[in-house]
Design an enzyme around this catalytic site. Sequence first.
Site, PDB file in Angstrom:
ATOM      1  N   CYS A   1      -3.927   2.801  -4.776  1.00  0.00           N
ATOM      2  CA  CYS A   1      -3.358   3.733  -3.840  1.00  0.00           C
ATOM      3  C   CYS A   1      -2.034   4.095  -4.567  1.00  0.00           C
ATOM      4  O   CYS A   1      -1.501   5.118  -4.453  1.00  0.00           O
ATOM      5  CB  CYS A   1      -3.208   2.722  -2.728  1.00  0.00           C
ATOM      6  SG  CYS A   1      -2.086   1.318  -2.746  1.00  0.00           S
TER       7      CYS A   1
ATOM      8  N   HIS B   1       0.896  -0.969   0.109  1.00  0.00           N
ATOM      9  CA  HIS B   1       0.001   0.057   0.010  1.00  0.00           C
ATOM     10  C   HIS B   1       0.905   1.268   0.014  1.00  0.00           C
ATOM     11  O   HIS B   1       1.960   1.191   0.533  1.00  0.00           O
ATOM     12  CB  HIS B   1      -0.715   0.009   1.552  1.00  0.00           C
ATOM     13  CG  HIS B   1      -1.510   1.422   1.463  1.00  0.00           C
ATOM     14  ND1 HIS B   1      -2.396   1.794   0.418  1.00  0.00           N
ATOM     15  CD2 HIS B   1      -1.808   1.651   2.851  1.00  0.00           C
ATOM     16  CE1 HIS B   1      -3.209   2.911   0.882  1.00  0.00           C
ATOM     17  NE2 HIS B   1      -2.767   2.820   2.211  1.00  0.00           N
TER      18      HIS B   1
HETATM   19  C1  LIG Z   1      -8.237  -9.284  -4.923  1.00  0.00           C
HETATM   20  C2  LIG Z   1      -8.387 -10.230  -6.092  1.00  0.00           C
HETATM   21  C3  LIG Z   1      -6.905 -10.650  -6.416  1.00  0.00           C
HETATM   22  C4  LIG Z   1      -5.882 -10.820  -5.476  1.00  0.00           C
HETATM   23  C5  LIG Z   1      -4.587 -10.208  -5.729  1.00  0.00           C
HETATM   24  C6  LIG Z   1      -4.061  -9.182  -4.768  1.00  0.00           C
HETATM   25  C7  LIG Z   1      -3.312  -8.175  -5.234  1.00  0.00           C
HETATM   26  C8  LIG Z   1      -3.915  -6.957  -5.146  1.00  0.00           C
HETATM   27  C9  LIG Z   1      -2.983  -5.896  -5.740  1.00  0.00           C
HETATM   28  C10 LIG Z   1      -3.540  -4.296  -5.295  1.00  0.00           C
HETATM   29  C11 LIG Z   1      -2.788  -3.406  -4.596  1.00  0.00           C
HETATM   30  C12 LIG Z   1      -3.490  -2.904  -3.628  1.00  0.00           C
HETATM   31  C13 LIG Z   1      -2.596  -1.524  -3.057  1.00  0.00           C
HETATM   32  C14 LIG Z   1      -3.801  -0.532  -2.569  1.00  0.00           C
HETATM   33  O1  LIG Z   1      -4.521   0.120  -3.226  1.00  0.00           O
HETATM   34  O2  LIG Z   1      -4.032  -0.728  -1.169  1.00  0.00           O
HETATM   35  C15 LIG Z   1      -5.103   0.060  -0.568  1.00  0.00           C
HETATM   36  C16 LIG Z   1      -5.752  -0.580   0.399  1.00  0.00           C
HETATM   37  O3  LIG Z   1      -5.975  -2.060   0.155  1.00  0.00           O
HETATM   38  C17 LIG Z   1      -4.677  -1.045   1.523  1.00  0.00           C
HETATM   39  O4  LIG Z   1      -5.352  -1.152   2.730  1.00  0.00           O
HETATM   40  P1  LIG Z   1      -4.777  -1.284   4.294  1.00  0.00           P
HETATM   41  O5  LIG Z   1      -5.820  -1.539   5.198  1.00  0.00           O
HETATM   42  O6  LIG Z   1      -3.522  -2.267   3.990  1.00  0.00           O
HETATM   43  O7  LIG Z   1      -4.255   0.122   4.568  1.00  0.00           O
HETATM   44  C18 LIG Z   1      -4.980   0.947   4.608  1.00  0.00           C
HETATM   45  C19 LIG Z   1      -4.467   1.841   5.795  1.00  0.00           C
HETATM   46  O8  LIG Z   1      -3.535   2.518   5.585  1.00  0.00           O
HETATM   47  C20 LIG Z   1      -5.496   2.982   6.207  1.00  0.00           C
HETATM   48  O9  LIG Z   1      -5.081   3.947   6.930  1.00  0.00           O
END
Ligand SMILES: CCCCCCCCCCCCCC(=O)OC[C@@H](O)COP(=O)(O)OC[C@@H](O)CO
Length: 339
Positions: free
Chosen positions: A180, A69
């Site tokens: 993100c 992230h």
């Molecule tokens: C889901 C289907 C296929 C599985 C493969 C998984 C790979 C996904 C890759 C995408 C990367 C995601 C990066 C992103 O956008 O992260 C945002 C969010 O999901 C992060 O959530 P968190 O809870 O770890 O952090 C949020 C926190 O910092 C809030 O303060």
Amino acid sequence: MLYNSRRYTVRPQSNPFCNAGVISFCPTGEPDNIMPEFNPGDAIEIYALKKPVWQFKFGDVLGKLNIMHDALGFKNLNTGMNYTMEWYELFQLMNCTFAHVLKNESIQWCNQGAVCIYPGIKDRLWSENGTLAKIATTTGSVFNSFSDWVLWDNRTGLFYETWTVKDKPDGNTWFQPFDCASWVIRALDKFGRLGVSFNQSVHLNYTKINLYSDQPEYLGTSAEVFDKSANKTMQASASNIVKFYSKFQSQKKWEDLAIEIIEDLYEIFEKNEPFYLYYNDAYWLLNLTSPIAKLTYEESPLPKPGRIDTIAKLTYEESPLPKPGRRIDNKLYFENRFP
Ligand SMILES: CCCCCCCCCCCCCC(=O)OC[C@@H](O)COP(=O)(O)OC[C@@H](O)CO
């Protein structure tokens, strides 16, 4: 043809059906995120922040797979105030990646994303398994122009797009992600255009989940596809889309679900079945090709000096903002949630 996530003029109210489940969106931001406004002459340090997705739940597990992230941190050296800005899903990653199939065989998406701003930078949270790296120093005046952009970007870029779709590894991109990482890349590009010089010795990699497909086939907008009076072809597409997303409805725990998702993706490929992509409120049929899907973690270089915005260069995306005050109001996201 390259498709980017569309820009909108109004953020729709989120459906009360949608629920983050694990933790609510932007829990440490105030109900009305206060977009900081700095004194023009203040010195502001900019930090690149990375941590494993769902570190709060799985520690460094996803970090080992480079599923990271991304966020930005800002330190005002004059006032001592620090802030974190991150863009992510209102209702978690799975809700943005797979639709809900409701009892009446209709489809419900919960795929909005938004920026979250909160005071402080949790140094240990970012540095223990990820990155906390100073990448530039700028002024309060540049930061204030950047935060105007953040307000505009948050009002127009509304929907999270998990998948990157290409014709082959390192090939042409059909669909860009909107997540993100892409928010941080857009934000750093904006700082570059505002004249910020970055420390080029810092190298930042970003996670992408790639699908590989032949030329995508456009099926129609969600309204057209699910129009009850649509023609037989469209009704067949609607039925196939419901069948496709029915595969991904399990309420299992994430770790079991991730395995099931990967198995389902491989089954789709082995049976040469199409993948139904939802992008910009429309459906596309993807015929997956080998290697089907791949996680990549590749560098996106920090902007180089010299690409300065001038009025003449402003694109449609950067039309001057209305001055609605400097508040990002979470209530906009959850109209039905807050009184
Ligand atoms: C889901 C289907 C296929 C599985 C493969 C998984 C790979 C996904 C890759 C995408 C990367 C995601 C990066 C992103 O956008 O992260 C945002 C969010 O999901 C992060 O959530 P968190 O809870 O770890 O952090 C949020 C926190 O910092 C809030 O303060």
